[in-house]
Design a protein around this motif. Structure first.
Motif, PDB file in Angstrom:
ATOM      1  N   SER A   8      78.394  22.686  -1.830  1.00 28.61           N
ATOM      2  CA  SER A   8      76.958  22.643  -1.548  1.00 28.61           C
ATOM      3  C   SER A   8      76.368  24.049  -1.692  1.00 28.61           C
ATOM      4  O   SER A   8      77.099  25.044  -1.597  1.00 28.61           O
ATOM      5  CB  SER A   8      76.722  22.141  -0.127  1.00 28.61           C
ATOM      6  N   PRO A   9      75.055  24.139  -1.883  1.00 28.16           N
ATOM      7  CA  PRO A   9      74.424  25.459  -1.928  1.00 28.16           C
ATOM      8  C   PRO A   9      74.653  26.250  -0.640  1.00 28.16           C
ATOM      9  O   PRO A   9      74.796  27.478  -0.681  1.00 28.16           O
ATOM     10  CB  PRO A   9      72.943  25.144  -2.133  1.00 28.16           C
ATOM     11  N   LYS A  40      67.044  31.519  -3.554  1.00 28.61           N
ATOM     12  CA  LYS A  40      67.708  30.230  -3.296  1.00 28.61           C
ATOM     13  C   LYS A  40      67.857  29.394  -4.561  1.00 28.61           C
ATOM     14  O   LYS A  40      68.859  28.700  -4.741  1.00 28.61           O
ATOM     15  CB  LYS A  40      66.948  29.461  -2.221  1.00 28.61           C
ATOM     16  N   ARG A  41      66.862  29.453  -5.430  1.00 24.37           N
ATOM     17  CA  ARG A  41      66.936  28.688  -6.693  1.00 24.37           C
ATOM     18  C   ARG A  41      68.145  29.092  -7.518  1.00 24.37           C
ATOM     19  O   ARG A  41      68.807  28.256  -8.131  1.00 24.37           O
ATOM     20  CB  ARG A  41      65.672  28.908  -7.524  1.00 24.37           C
ATOM     21  N   VAL A  44      71.292  27.626  -6.053  1.00 21.92           N
ATOM     22  CA  VAL A  44      71.420  26.215  -6.425  1.00 21.92           C
ATOM     23  C   VAL A  44      72.002  26.095  -7.834  1.00 21.92           C
ATOM     24  O   VAL A  44      72.876  25.261  -8.089  1.00 21.92           O
ATOM     25  CB  VAL A  44      70.051  25.494  -6.316  1.00 21.92           C
ATOM     26  N   THR A  47      75.653  26.941  -7.754  1.00 23.91           N
ATOM     27  CA  THR A  47      76.352  25.786  -7.181  1.00 23.91           C
ATOM     28  C   THR A  47      76.590  24.739  -8.259  1.00 23.91           C
ATOM     29  O   THR A  47      77.684  24.180  -8.370  1.00 23.91           O
ATOM     30  CB  THR A  47      75.538  25.175  -6.020  1.00 23.91           C
TER      31      THR A  47
END
Length: 109
Positions: A8-9, A40-41, A44, A47
């Protein structure tokens, strides 16, 4: 078929926090400090890349190559090759992916 569960991220962000900031970067020249400041992007997307590695059971070839740097051993003859020890600088992203995959493999045993 591959039975390793995806990450998960939040897990990737947790592993990023564990990275040592003052380590030298590998071939891609992306430092751990740069990774720690990603939005955060980007986490993701990292990930997603790691989950693709897990799903396809394929580690990118470019992440396997290292920059080898000779380190001088103090007190030795600088002209002799034996006076140096090699260190391999791997990609920071590959080390991140490896740590997450290792966590998965250790959890299965």
């Amino acid at each position: 078929m591959n039975k390793i569960k995806p990450c998960s991220p939040a897990e990737v962000a947790e592993e990023i926090e564990k990275l040592k900031s003052r380590k030298c970067p590998g071939k891609g020249r992306i430092t751990n400090l740069m990774i720690k400041h990603l939005p955060k992007r980007a986490i993701v997307r990292i990930t997603y890349l790691i989950n693709c590695i897990i799903k396809l059971s394929h580690f990118p070839k470019s992440w396997k190559s290292a920059v080898v740097v000779p380190i001088y051993k103090p007190g030795k003859n600088a002209q002799s090759p034996e006076s140096y020890r090699p260190i391999s600088l791997l990609s920071s992203l590959s080390k991140l992916a490896e740590s997450i995959i290792l966590n998965r493999l250790e959890a299965e045993t």
